[in-house]
Design a protein around this motif. Structure first.
Motif, PDB file in Angstrom:
ATOM      1  N   LEU A 221      30.449 -18.916   0.864  1.00 32.27           N
ATOM      2  CA  LEU A 221      30.330 -20.365   1.026  1.00 32.27           C
ATOM      3  C   LEU A 221      31.691 -21.048   0.967  1.00 32.27           C
ATOM      4  O   LEU A 221      32.010 -21.908   1.785  1.00 32.27           O
ATOM      5  N   LEU A 224      33.662 -20.289   4.105  1.00 29.71           N
ATOM      6  CA  LEU A 224      33.165 -20.983   5.297  1.00 29.71           C
ATOM      7  C   LEU A 224      33.574 -22.440   5.287  1.00 29.71           C
ATOM      8  O   LEU A 224      33.702 -23.062   6.342  1.00 29.71           O
ATOM      9  N   HIS A 392      33.786 -14.632  11.489  1.00 26.00           N
ATOM     10  CA  HIS A 392      32.390 -14.862  11.901  1.00 26.00           C
ATOM     11  C   HIS A 392      31.640 -13.553  12.126  1.00 26.00           C
ATOM     12  O   HIS A 392      30.431 -13.532  12.234  1.00 26.00           O
ATOM     13  N   TYR A 395      31.214 -12.281   7.797  1.00 21.69           N
ATOM     14  CA  TYR A 395      30.379 -12.829   6.734  1.00 21.69           C
ATOM     15  C   TYR A 395      28.884 -12.536   6.890  1.00 21.69           C
ATOM     16  O   TYR A 395      28.223 -12.287   5.886  1.00 21.69           O
ATOM     17  N   PRO A 396      28.323 -12.497   8.129  1.00 25.14           N
ATOM     18  CA  PRO A 396      26.905 -12.109   8.188  1.00 25.14           C
ATOM     19  C   PRO A 396      26.692 -10.687   7.673  1.00 25.14           C
ATOM     20  O   PRO A 396      25.706 -10.399   6.992  1.00 25.14           O
ATOM     21  N   LEU A 399      26.764 -10.751   3.974  1.00 21.92           N
ATOM     22  CA  LEU A 399      25.535 -11.350   3.465  1.00 21.92           C
ATOM     23  C   LEU A 399      24.402 -10.320   3.466  1.00 21.92           C
ATOM     24  O   LEU A 399      23.618 -10.225   2.525  1.00 21.92           O
ATOM     25  N   LEU A 420      20.840 -15.835  -4.905  1.00 15.42           N
ATOM     26  CA  LEU A 420      21.113 -17.024  -4.093  1.00 15.42           C
ATOM     27  C   LEU A 420      21.346 -18.239  -4.994  1.00 15.42           C
ATOM     28  O   LEU A 420      22.278 -19.017  -4.788  1.00 15.42           O
TER      29      LEU A 420
ATOM     30  N   ILE B  82      23.238 -20.600   4.954  1.00 17.16           N
ATOM     31  CA  ILE B  82      23.323 -19.367   4.172  1.00 17.16           C
ATOM     32  C   ILE B  82      22.087 -19.263   3.268  1.00 17.16           C
ATOM     33  O   ILE B  82      21.437 -18.211   3.176  1.00 17.16           O
ATOM     34  N   SER B 109      22.357 -17.077   9.624  1.00 15.90           N
ATOM     35  CA  SER B 109      23.638 -17.256   8.939  1.00 15.90           C
ATOM     36  C   SER B 109      24.764 -17.543   9.931  1.00 15.90           C
ATOM     37  O   SER B 109      25.729 -18.205   9.588  1.00 15.90           O
ATOM     38  N   SER B 110      24.610 -17.065  11.190  1.00 16.34           N
ATOM     39  CA  SER B 110      25.642 -17.359  12.193  1.00 16.34           C
ATOM     40  C   SER B 110      25.730 -18.846  12.478  1.00 16.34           C
ATOM     41  O   SER B 110      26.772 -19.351  12.882  1.00 16.34           O
ATOM     42  N   LEU B 111      24.615 -19.555  12.259  1.00 24.37           N
ATOM     43  CA  LEU B 111      24.612 -20.998  12.522  1.00 24.37           C
ATOM     44  C   LEU B 111      25.505 -21.744  11.532  1.00 24.37           C
ATOM     45  O   LEU B 111      25.855 -22.898  11.754  1.00 24.37           O
TER      46      LEU B 111
END
Lengths: 507, 149
Positions: A221, A224, A392, A395-396, A399, A420, B82, B109-111
């Motif tokens: 977070l 980003l 980009h 991070y996915p 996650l 979370l 997220i 999450s890509s959004l």
């Protein structure tokens, strides 16, 4: 002395088994990987790998997790030097002089010297550990609950004062962490505390969920909400560009030595981690130098000392963790948690009861540091190229590994939601200047703190003076007080004010 | 950056949150047996810690009064997507299996970070699903399925 060699022999026998060698190599490679990448730290990675270690035997598990830890310290200087972005918090200092070196076209030299500095720091502390840890353990065997309580208080206070930001906020987070650590079934009475009637919570909040939330999700977070980092040209780092001049080396050795010493002392103290070690050694270099104006403009000393201090403190931090069972910082707390999840309680008995674990881990440090030399000098170009992977993509993937990692501990999606919650909480905390590291330390130490507090008072028949009547305990409480006083600004300025008064009187 | 000397409202809210947290825990902890100093019950230590948390919350609030206001923006967009991605993943993993839940996680999450890149997202999803299958299902033998249950 011959005992030491025998023990080391046993250690190498353990560490050189094919399996452990593989996990060591995997650990240091992964560590370097995440160290190089800004925005994913050793703590997040270790938490992510924690569930994986359930399937390993404890020795391999610790060898791998430790490898990630010190591997990341090697790697983290790369981004500091090339991008002015620290790969992890301790490497922030390396930016100060490493990045100017890179701007002067000496990035190769800087990368080479940081690796050598790291190796020196690491090696020194490993030797210190071999000599010092068994000694400390034999002293610690006579410690009772009162001593343990006082040492933990010191660790918690030191960690919260010396971390960056406000001291009060640090202590607040520690206390909140302790409270969170108390969730679950009370060991002595069997009472379920703060569980809200939930069966899942009766075992306490999952350490993996807490750590991944606070350091994995909240890191994503935070990153980003920041911008992108700029691209670099990986072809600029050639093997030839790594070679320093003779003048460089003359300046390098003494600084590296001083950094190593500072790092090892800071590392052994409970509650102080590598971040403090690097800042302290940089400050010391600046004070010692004849001409302090060279710092911040690409001084070799400003790179060598912090990097040595960084790695020597990282290795030395294993001394209190393994011999006393008291972690110095949040990463060590996770490491302690990993051992406890395997049913091993670190403490003075560990060296005697689990010699192959203790000496095996030490031997693996040597091997790991050698691997890292190979990984970081001939293969540096590869790591530099890694800095071109865009966030980009990263991070996915992170996650996903966080989610499935937390899930895999108990096959519970509830734990993922807990992670979370702590992730969002951690992000909010960092925004308001509350650092999450003391919280994690408090979380791990909280139950131990309560246990020793209760036991000490049970043995003393409710006499609270037990904590000051026992000399070792008193010593640690006095140290705690000192740390507390030093963290207050008015106290630090006292000598200066008195000095000024004395001067006035003399005039 | 202009420093304004008015009470740092957002920081006071954070301190208040800590105080409320401590107070709530205190109310719960008072329900447990306190015991005596000599033989402490399960409530003794928690109550002590709760009181400490509340005292520290008040102290931080006082400290923040003198501090200058720092302005920083909150990343609402990453926060939203997220969180959503993780919540959706937890809801799908037990019923639909690894592949649908993971693809959903990656898409949502890509959004969080525009621009939306369909091709790299597709490649990433494929890669992660394969890695996830190899590590967690075939390697660690976790009781998960690729599709459905």
């Amino acid at each position: 002395m011959s005992d030491t060699f025998l023990n080391l022999g046993l250690g190498f026998q353990t560490a050189l088994s094919l399996e452990n060698l593989m996990f060591c190599m995997f650990g240091v490679t992964l560590g370097t990987f995440v160290g190089v990448l800004p925005g994913i730290g050793a703590l997040a990675t270790i938490s992510m790998c924690l569930p994986l270690t359930f399937y390993l035997d404890p020795v391999s598990a610790i060898i791998m997790l430790a490898g990630i830890f010190y591997g990341a310290q090697y790697g983290s200087s790369t981004a500091s030097i090339l991008l002015n972005l620290p790969g992890s918090a301790p490497a922030a200092v390396t930016c100060l002089d490493g990045y100017p070196m890179a701007q002067q076209g000496r990035s190769g030299v800087a990368l080479f010297l940081t690796t050598i500095a790291s190796f020196i720091g690491g090696s020194f502390s490993i030797m210190l550990m071999i000599v010092f840890a068994p000694m400390l353990a034999s002293v610690a065997i006579s410690f009772s609950s009162a001593e343990y309580f006082s040492i933990m208080v010191l660790a918690l206070v030191a960690a919260s004062t010396l971390s960056n930001g406000s001291f009060l906020k640090g202590v607040t987070m520690t206390a909140v962490g302790i409270l969170l650590g108390l969730v679950g079934t009370d060991i002595s009475s069997g009472t379920a505390r703060f569980t809200f009637g939930s069966v899942t919570l009766s075992d306490g909040i999952s350490l993996v969920a807490l750590a991944m939330g606070l350091f994995g999700i909240s890191e994503i977070l935070t990153n980003l909400s920041r911008g992108n980092y700029t691209a670099i040209d990986p072809r600029s780092i050639t093997l030839r560009s790594l070679i320093p001049t003779r003048a460089d080396m003359r300046r390098f050795w003494p600084s590296s030595g001083r950094g190593t010493l500072i790092g090892s002392v800071v590392g052994i103290l409970p509650g102080t981690g590598p971040t403090i070690a690097t800042f302290m050694s940089y400050a010391a270099e600046k004070r010692i130098a004849k001409d302090s104006s060279i710092f911040g403009k690409g001084a070799i000393e400003g790179v060598a000392a912090p990097e040595s201090a960084n790695n020597s403190s990282v290795q030395a931090a294993f001394i209190p963790t393994l011999t006393l069972g008291i972690p110095g910082d949040a990463i060590m707390a996770v490491m302690l948690g990993a051992l406890m999840l395997h049913g091993i309680t670190p403490g003075p008995q560990l060296i005697i009861n689990q010699p192959e674990l203790f000496w095996g881990v030490i031997a693996s440090f040597w091997i790991g540091n050698l691997f890292l030399l190979v990984l970081n000098i001939p293969m540096i170009g590869l790591w530099v190229r890694l800095l071109t992977v865009p966030y980009h993509i990263l991070y996915p993937a992170m996650l996903f590994f966080i989610c499935i990692g937390v899930y895999s501990v108990n096959n519970s999606s509830f734990d993922v939601l807990i992670a979370l919650i702590f992730g969002v909480l951690g992000y909010g905390m960092m925004k308001f200047g509350f650092s999450p590291a003391p919280l994690l330390l408090g979380f791990v130490l909280g139950p131990l703190l309560e246990e020793h507090f209760r036991r000490a008072l049970l043995l003393s028949r409710g006499d609270l003076t037990v904590f000051v009547m026992r000399p070792v305990s008193l010593l640690f409480l006095a140290l705690t007080l000192l740390v507390l006083l030093l963290s207050m600004r008015w106290f630090r300025t006292l000598p200066r004010r008195f000095g000024r008064k004395a001067l006035q009187r003399n005039e | 950056m202009q420093q304004r000397m008015r009470p740092n409202l957002s920081e006071l809210v954070a301190c208040a949150a800590n105080a409320v947290f401590g107070l709530t825990a205190l109310v719960i902890a008072l329900g447990y047996e306190l015991g005596s100093v000599r033989r402490m019950g399960p409530g003794f230590f928690p109550v002590a810690v709760c009181v400490t948390v509340m005292a520290l919350a008040v102290a931080t609030a006082i400290e923040s009064l003198g501090a200058p206001v720092e302005r920083s923006s909150t990343a609402w967009r990453p926060l939203l997507f997220i969180s959503l991605a993780v919540i959706v993943w937890t809801q799908l993993i037990d019923s639909l299996g690894l592949v649908p839940s993971t693809v959903a996680l990656i898409v949502i999450s890509s959004l969080a970070k525009p621009p939306f890149r369909p091709v790299s997202m597709l490649l990433l999803s494929t890669g992660i699903c394969i890695a996830g299958y190899l590590i967690f299902i075939s390697g660690l033998r976790m009781p998960l399925t690729l599709f459905g249950r």
